[in-house]
Structure formats: structure tokens, C-alpha cells
Design an enzyme around this catalytic site. Structure first.
Site, PDB file in Angstrom:
ATOM      1  N   TYR A 144      -1.767  -4.699   9.727  1.00  0.00           N
ATOM      2  CA  TYR A 144      -2.379  -3.915   8.647  1.00  0.00           C
ATOM      3  C   TYR A 144      -1.519  -4.064   7.401  1.00  0.00           C
ATOM      4  CZ  TYR A 144      -4.075   0.264   6.150  1.00  0.00           C
ATOM      5  OH  TYR A 144      -4.596   1.140   5.228  1.00  0.00           O
ATOM      6  N   ASP A 239       5.449  -8.882   4.963  1.00  0.00           N
ATOM      7  CA  ASP A 239       5.097  -7.515   4.586  1.00  0.00           C
ATOM      8  C   ASP A 239       6.098  -6.589   5.273  1.00  0.00           C
ATOM      9  OD1 ASP A 239       4.142  -5.040   4.132  1.00  0.00           O
ATOM     10  OD2 ASP A 239       2.118  -5.395   4.902  1.00  0.00           O
ATOM     11  N   LYS A 267       7.544   2.596   1.257  1.00  0.00           N
ATOM     12  CA  LYS A 267       8.160   3.604   2.130  1.00  0.00           C
ATOM     13  C   LYS A 267       9.616   3.924   1.770  1.00  0.00           C
ATOM     14  CE  LYS A 267       4.739   2.674   5.659  1.00  0.00           C
ATOM     15  NZ  LYS A 267       3.826   3.776   5.971  1.00  0.00           N
TER      16      LYS A 267
END
Ligand code: HOZ
Length: 427
Positions: A144, A239, A267
């Protein structure tokens, strides 16, 4: 456990937000019950509006590596807020945070701050396409990368959790250049290069998959991607929104010693405030406007509060001793859950890389989406509920990662293992 206030807030929330939430997985649909409404966080703990305390392994889905409301992070945000909350103009804080990130990840020679992981990945892919003048991209089944149209194809996280097919609303044209390979299977990647010679702009991968639960790369997989990308002059994008500063202080690229062309981050670099970034080789980043023609912009990008929180968080995890302790705590938790499952006679597959982990209720070793999706979601849901009832807050999905923080002391880990013993016995 009394959750009356959460129950009534959830009723009201459902009249205001689709499913009562502002991001799908947190609705608890895959595990039953209903979401708890949170009043505050402190160190390793969350407190709900009814006053119940939980040891938190979600940690805002990863950012809070120093726990909730760390005094240094809070102070940095307070001090920044006194100077104004947004300028829409450059500030020295952006330079400081960029330099700090580059010390952790020297492969990043130039970067651009954005506001979320989704923005980071979609911008990095636009850049890969601009740089190579090609249109196709390769992603991996079960990985994802946020909710941009072109990436909502065989995606993990919420779509996997809810068992959704590829999302309606994504125009077929937007997804038609997205090619899907199997995680940990280089042959499926090679086959795509053979099928579309000279047409693949980029490969985007979670170097340790985190959004189908934690699935480590097989030895040689990331190296193989690097070689294929180099051979076909394709941009390799790691990623590291989830893995950055989580699987190792220098991210998966340092842990496995692979140099991606571009990296996406989010994050941890915002210390709990909304932030993202993409960066990498100077030659590629020079394509970004206003230096180059690839356009990407954002009013709140480089926001001073987010920059300050990120700087404080990264400062706290710079030292080797911090990492030794994090690794020790995570390994203890991993061993404790594995042994509790063994004693209870429950087959599980416990995965972990650095501070990220997943307990799969499965007899099959998870190596890709096909081996992950066979996990027993009903049993996971029961385990989740038992843990929650006994004060441990896990991600409400079999297909998400758990995270630990520097505040997860020995005592906290011991309490979690004791709770897992109870919960597994009760299944
Ligand atoms: N899909 C996110 C984690 N992989 C969940 C974010 C949230 O619900 O806040």
C-alpha cells in the site's frame, strides 16, 4: 470494561463521517466491536474517553517512535507555535530537518517536503515518469502506498482489511499503467520488464512490507530489484513511509544496504504531525519545479510545527543505545508472543523487523499477499478483542503492522506478554 462514552460518541460520529471515522481501518470493521474514542496519550499508553488505559502498539500507525506526548516533542511544538503556525514561505526549520534526515539516510541528496505519505508516493511516481519519459509503473500485490488513483490497485492496508476490490471511482485510465508483481518474487518483475520493454518508469516497493502485516524481504529480493531497475534504466523507489526510522535508524535501505533512486518518507519525520517527503538522487530531484519542469506544490508543505516535531523526534532516536534498547524490547515481545502461542497450541507466524511486527494466525509462512491472505482473520479478531479487554491496543486488522516505542519498557513488554498468554489461552 465500560466504554459507554465511546459508544455514544460513535453513534454521533456515524451521522457525521462515513462509517463514523476519518480513515477506514480505525472503524474496527474487521475485528468486530466499535472504535474507542481517545482522550489522550502518554508514553506507551492511550486513555479512552471512559478512562480506560491501554498499552498502545498502533502508535498513530507508526509515527510515535518516542511514545505519546514525549516532553521534548511537545516542547518543540509549543515553542514553534508561539512563532506562528504556518508561513507559506521558507523557514530555517526545513533546512534543519532535511539535514537531519540526510544524516540518517545519506542516499537522499535532495528532498521535497509534502504533507502525507500519499502525497510523497504520488509525487515520486510523477517524478519517475517525468525523468524517464515513460508511463508504466510496477507495484507489488498487497503493498500500500497511499490512496492515489494509480496506486489503489491490489493494495494492502484498508482495502485488504475490508476485503474491497480495487476502488470504484478510480478511472481505468489512471490505473491502466500500473503493473502488479508479487512481493519477494523477482521472476514476476522480470516478466513485466520483458512484456513492456523500455516502457517502465519506476518500481515502487515497501522494502519491508508493512501494509499486509509485516512481511520481510527474502534475501536477494531487494538486491534483485536494484539490479533489474539499473539494467532497464527504471527508477527504483523505496517507500519508507512506514519502514523509515523503524526497521533501522537509517531505514530499510541502510539495514539491507541497497541504494534506491528515490525514497518516500512520512510518519516518524513529523513526530506525530502530518508530514511526508520524497527525495533521492540529485540528478532526478533536479527535475522538480521550480528547478525543473515536474510540477508539485503544497501550501502547508514544510510546516513549521511539523518540522519542529520531526526534528525533536529524530534527535531522540539518533543514538545507538536507543536502538539497542528498541531492538531488545521488540525481540523480547516477539519471543514472548511466540512462546505464549506455542504453549496455547495456537499456530502463528510471528514476523518482526526492527520495531515493526505482526502476529499472523496462520500455519503458512508469510512471504507475499497470497501467503498472507490465508491467515485466520476470525481468530485474529478474537485475539484482538481479548487483548483490548485486557488493556492492550493492537491494530484492528490482521493486515497491519504493530509498532513499539522507546517508552515500551521491560515492564510494559512483560505486561503485554502476560496479556497475550491469557488471550491466546482463551481462543
Ligand atoms: N492505512 C493506515 C495504516 N496503514 C491507517 C491509517 C489510519 O486509519 O489512521
Amino acid at each position: 470494561m465500560d466504554i459507554q462514552k465511546s459508544v455514544s460518541l460513535f453513534q454521533e460520529a456515524q451521522t457525521l463521517f462515513p462509517g463514523g471515522v476519518n480513515s477506514p481501518v480505525r472503524a474496527f470493521r474487521a475485528v468486530g466491536g466499535q472504535p474507542l474514542f481517545i482522550a489522550r496519550g502518554e508514553g506507551p499508553y492511550l486513555f479512552d474517553v471512559d478512562g480506560n488505559r491501554y498499552i498502545d502498539y498502533v502508535l498513530s500507525w507508526g509515527p510515535l517512535i518516542t511514545g505519546h506526548a514525549h516532553p521534548d516533542v511537545v516542547k518543540a511544538i509549543q515553542e514553534a507555535a508561539l512563532q506562528g503556525t504556518s508561513y507559506g514561505a521558507p523557514s530555517p526549520l526545513e533546512i534543519e530537518l532535511a539535514k537531519s534526515i540526510m544524516e540518517f539516510m545519506p542516499n537522499i541528496e535532495m528532498l521535497r517536503f509534502v504533507n502525507s505519505g500519499t502525497e510523497a508516493t504520488m509525487s515520486a511516481l510523477r517524478l519517475a515518469r517525468a525523468y524517464t519519459k515513460r508511463e508504466k509503473i510496477i507495484k507489488f500485490d498487497g503493498c500500500y502506498h497511499g490512496h492515489a488513483d494509480m496506486l489503489l490497485v491490489q493494495a494492502g492496508s484498508g482495502v485488504a482489511t475490508l476485503g474491497l476490490p480495487d476502488s470504484p471511482g478510480v478511472p481505468s485510465a489512471a490505473a491502466s499503467d500500473t503493473l502488479v508483481a508479487q512481493f519477494n518474487d523477482l521472476e514476476t518483475v522480470d516478466a513485466l520488464f520483458k512484456k513492456y520493454p523500455g516502457r517502465i518508469a519506476g518500481i515502487i516497493v515497501e522494502p519491508v512490507a508493512g501494509n499486509m502485516g509485516v512481511v520481510p524481504p527474502r534475501p536477494g529480493f531487494l538486491q534483485g530489484l536494484r539490479s533489474l531497475a539499473t539494467q532497464h534504466e527504471t527508477v527504483l523507489i523505496f517507500d519508507e513511509v512506514m519502514t523509515g526510522f523503524r526497521v533501522h535508524k537509517g531505514g530499510a535501505q541502510t539495514l539491507y544496504n541497497i541504494k534506491p533512486d528515490l525514497t518516500t518518507l512520512g510518519k516518524v519525520i513529523g513526530g506525530g504531525l502530518p508530514v511526508g517527503a520524497y527525495g533521492g538522487k540529485r540528478e532526478i530531484m533536479q527535475m522538480v519545479a521550480p528547478l525543473g519542469p515536474m510540477y508539485q506544490a503544497g501550501t502547508l508543505s514544510g510546516n513549521p510545527l511539523a518540522m519542529s516535531a520531526g526534528l525533536a523526534a529524530l534527535e531522540l532516536i539518533r543514538g545507538d543505545e536507543v536502538w539497542r534498547k528498541l531492538e531488545q524490547a521488540a525481540a523480547k515481545l516477539e519471543a514472548g508472543i511466540s512462546s505464549a502461542a506455542k504453549h496455547a497450541g495456537i499456530p502463528i507466524q510471528q514476523t518482526r523487523v526492527g520495531t515493526m511486527f505482526t502476529t499472523f494466525f496462520s500455519e503458512t509462512k508469510p512471504v507475499d499477499w497470497n501467503t498472507v491472505k490465508v491467515a485466520d482473520k476470525i481468530r485474529f479478531g478474537k485475539f484482538f478483542q481479548k487483548m483490548l479487554e485486557n488493556g492492550v491496543y493492537l491494530a484492528p486488522s490482521q493486515f497491519e503492522a504493530g509498532f513499539i516505542s522507546t517508552m515500551h519498557t521491560d515492564e510494559v513488554i512483560d505486561a503485554t506478554i502476560a496479556t497475550a498468554e491469557l488471550a491466546l489461552k482463551a481462543l
